[in-house]
Write an enzyme that holds these catalytic residues in place. Structure first.
Site, PDB file in Angstrom:
ATOM      1  N   THR A   1       0.817  -1.208   0.000  1.00 53.46           N
ATOM      2  CA  THR A   1       0.000   0.000   0.000  1.00 53.46           C
ATOM      3  C   THR A   1       0.849   1.255   0.000  1.00 53.46           C
ATOM      4  O   THR A   1       0.448   2.289  -0.507  1.00 53.46           O
ATOM      5  CB  THR A   1      -0.920  -0.032   1.242  1.00 53.46           C
ATOM      6  OG1 THR A   1      -1.811  -1.118   1.074  1.00 53.46           O
ATOM      7  CG2 THR A   1      -1.701   1.242   1.428  1.00 53.46           C
TER       8      THR A   1
ATOM      9  N   TYR B   1      -7.867  -0.229  -3.801  1.00 50.65           N
ATOM     10  CA  TYR B   1      -6.855   0.416  -4.656  1.00 50.65           C
ATOM     11  C   TYR B   1      -5.864  -0.651  -5.130  1.00 50.65           C
ATOM     12  O   TYR B   1      -5.929  -1.812  -4.701  1.00 50.65           O
ATOM     13  CB  TYR B   1      -6.125   1.501  -3.851  1.00 50.65           C
ATOM     14  CG  TYR B   1      -5.622   0.975  -2.534  1.00 50.65           C
ATOM     15  CD1 TYR B   1      -4.430   0.275  -2.454  1.00 50.65           C
ATOM     16  CD2 TYR B   1      -6.391   1.115  -1.370  1.00 50.65           C
ATOM     17  CE1 TYR B   1      -4.001  -0.263  -1.255  1.00 50.65           C
ATOM     18  CE2 TYR B   1      -5.964   0.583  -0.173  1.00 50.65           C
ATOM     19  CZ  TYR B   1      -4.773  -0.106  -0.129  1.00 50.65           C
ATOM     20  OH  TYR B   1      -4.348  -0.660   1.042  1.00 50.65           O
TER      21      TYR B   1
ATOM     22  N   THR C   1       1.575  -4.317   4.287  1.00 51.20           N
ATOM     23  CA  THR C   1       1.387  -4.600   5.711  1.00 51.20           C
ATOM     24  C   THR C   1       0.747  -5.969   5.974  1.00 51.20           C
ATOM     25  O   THR C   1       0.858  -6.486   7.078  1.00 51.20           O
ATOM     26  CB  THR C   1       0.514  -3.511   6.370  1.00 51.20           C
ATOM     27  OG1 THR C   1      -0.772  -3.516   5.758  1.00 51.20           O
ATOM     28  CG2 THR C   1       1.151  -2.138   6.253  1.00 51.20           C
ATOM     29  N   ASP C   2       0.080  -6.530   4.944  1.00 44.21           N
ATOM     30  CA  ASP C   2      -0.662  -7.774   5.194  1.00 44.21           C
ATOM     31  C   ASP C   2       0.222  -8.908   5.700  1.00 44.21           C
ATOM     32  O   ASP C   2      -0.176  -9.674   6.590  1.00 44.21           O
ATOM     33  CB  ASP C   2      -1.382  -8.229   3.914  1.00 44.21           C
ATOM     34  CG  ASP C   2      -2.599  -7.371   3.594  1.00 44.21           C
ATOM     35  OD1 ASP C   2      -2.964  -6.521   4.434  1.00 44.21           O
ATOM     36  OD2 ASP C   2      -3.190  -7.554   2.511  1.00 44.21           O
TER      37      ASP C   2
ATOM     38  N   LYS D   1       0.015  -7.651  12.883  1.00 43.14           N
ATOM     39  CA  LYS D   1      -1.001  -6.708  12.401  1.00 43.14           C
ATOM     40  C   LYS D   1      -2.305  -7.040  13.119  1.00 43.14           C
ATOM     41  O   LYS D   1      -2.742  -8.187  13.096  1.00 43.14           O
ATOM     42  CB  LYS D   1      -1.153  -6.847  10.880  1.00 43.14           C
ATOM     43  CG  LYS D   1      -2.083  -5.819  10.264  1.00 43.14           C
ATOM     44  CD  LYS D   1      -2.114  -5.924   8.730  1.00 43.14           C
ATOM     45  CE  LYS D   1      -3.013  -4.849   8.153  1.00 43.14           C
ATOM     46  NZ  LYS D   1      -3.078  -4.902   6.673  1.00 43.14           N
TER      47      LYS D   1
ATOM     48  N   GLU E   1      10.422  26.070  21.823  1.00 41.83           N
ATOM     49  CA  GLU E   1      11.701  26.706  22.144  1.00 41.83           C
ATOM     50  C   GLU E   1      11.537  27.636  23.341  1.00 41.83           C
ATOM     51  O   GLU E   1      12.403  27.732  24.209  1.00 41.83           O
ATOM     52  CB  GLU E   1      12.168  27.511  20.939  1.00 41.83           C
ATOM     53  CG  GLU E   1      13.584  27.193  20.558  1.00 41.83           C
ATOM     54  CD  GLU E   1      13.919  27.808  19.229  1.00 41.83           C
ATOM     55  OE1 GLU E   1      13.721  27.122  18.216  1.00 41.83           O
ATOM     56  OE2 GLU E   1      14.357  28.989  19.230  1.00 41.83           O
TER      57      GLU E   1
HETATM   58  N1  ASP Z   1      -2.664  -5.452   0.694  1.00 43.22           N
HETATM   59  C1  ASP Z   1      -1.616  -4.526   1.014  1.00 43.22           C
HETATM   60  C2  ASP Z   1      -0.315  -5.305   1.029  1.00 43.22           C
HETATM   61  O1  ASP Z   1      -0.094  -6.028   1.957  1.00 43.22           O
HETATM   62  C3  ASP Z   1      -1.865  -3.894   2.326  1.00 43.22           C
HETATM   63  C4  ASP Z   1      -0.840  -2.896   2.789  1.00 43.22           C
HETATM   64  O2  ASP Z   1       0.243  -2.756   2.300  1.00 43.22           O
HETATM   65  O3  ASP Z   1      -1.180  -2.175   3.735  1.00 43.22           O
HETATM   66  O4  ASP Z   1       0.455  -5.184   0.121  1.00 43.22           O
END
Ligand code: ASP
Length: 317
Positions: free
Chosen positions: A17, A31, A97-98, A170, A289
């Site tokens: 992502t 997306y 992230t997956d 995650k 500051e």
């Molecule tokens: N589906 C995406 C991936 O894992 C999700 C992400 O990057 O957050 O590539």
């Protein structure tokens, strides 16, 4: 920092992502992950040039939900090749992230180097309003160049938090705060743009404090902020002879403007003023500051009641 002192960091891009493209700034699902190249990603964060000598390499450009064993092996092998080079000080891997936790764990077991390896991703595509990727990349490079990151194993940097690849998972399908280490918490944080590791602070034998023969501790009062605060409690504490004040500020130790002058007066009378926070977690950093110029100290990760004890001991010296 001089350009010549900057470390050499390789950004190894794999997709996700963080390199994702949607059809509008508000499209947060559905997306295409892995649509932008490493060159595109780097072009979006010119600030990296101030942190390190950066070079980019595209290992693959995929949605990490489709990662294969073959790619995982290639990634581990490529990391080891890069880290063996004298002119490479660390590797940042952009990753979906997956399956980031799986890759991080695998690399944690197969990378043969003490140099930092940091995985980073994003929960919002690069096209999103408030995309989290650019700052995450900046933070990942900050972690990669930080001397304290060496030897910590493979790390994950997401949403201002640093995790061990051994622990991280995650936990939420969409929230930017999705990564957690449910059995232990993060190894560190980025606060105020700086890397902070949860380190063991001096204690017992290394502690500089000694209460032998001490019969009383100096008076230190806690001032707890709230809407509509005024200087009454600061004045009362000073009248009572406080030698230190812990200001349990809002947020990151923010000071109500109706009280700031009273705190500055306290400092000018030799009273030590320390900003802490009433929020319950997080670090209080140097902040404005103006606060530093007025001589206000800050409590780091100590809550007001612990900051009070530390200041009482410090005032004994
Ligand atoms: N589906 C995406 C991936 O894992 C999700 C992400 O990057 O957050 O590539």
């Amino acid at each position: 920092m001089e350009k010549t002192e900057l470390k050499n960091i390789v950004i190894l891009a794999t997709g996700g992502t963080i390199a994702g493209k949607a059809s509008s700034g508000t499209q947060m699902t559905g997306y295409t992950a892995g649509a932008y190249s490493v060159a595109d990603l780097l072009a979006g964060v010119p600030e990296l040039g101030e942190l390190a000598h950066i070079s980019g390499e595209q290992l693959c450009n995929i949605d990490s939900s489709s990662l294969t064993d073959a790619l995982l092996l290639r990634l581990a092998q490529r990391c080891n090749e890069l880290l063996a080079q004298e002119d490479v000080d660390g590797v940042v891997i952009t990753h979906g992230t997956d399956t980031m936790e799986e890759t991080a764990f695998f690399l944690n077991l197969t990378v043969k180097s003490a140099k930092p390896v940091v995985l980073v991703g994003a929960m919002r595509p690069a096209t999103a309003v408030s995309a989290d990727g650019p700052l995450n990349i900046i933070n990942a490079v900050k972690v990669a160049v930080d001397a304290a990151s060496a030897g910590q194993g493979v790390l994950v940097m997401m949403n201002d938090e640093i995790y061990s690849g051994r622990d991280v998972t995650k936990t939420n399908t969409a929230n930017v705060a999705t990564f957690k280490a449910l059995n232990g918490g993060p190894l560190g944080f980025i606060v105020g743009g700086e890397v902070h590791y949860r380190s063991m602070r001096p204690h017992t034998l290394q502690s500089e404090f000694d209460v032998t023969g001490v019969t009383a501790l100096p008076r230190v009062d806690i001032i707890y902020t709230h809407i509509g605060e005024d200087r009454v409690f600061v004045d009362a504490a000073l009248a009572a002879g406080a030698r230190g004040l812990i200001y349990a500020g809002s947020g990151m130790g923010s000071i109500h403007e109706a009280v700031e002058a009273a705190l500055a007066e306290a400092v000018s009378r030799g009273v030590v003023v320390v900003r802490s926070s009433r929020t319950g977690s997080g670090i209080v950093a140097a902040g404005l500051e103006r606060w530093q110029e007025q001589g206000f100290l800050y409590a780091d990760n100590l809550n007001p009641q612990k900051a009070r004890l530390l200041l009482q001991l410090a005032l004994l010296r």
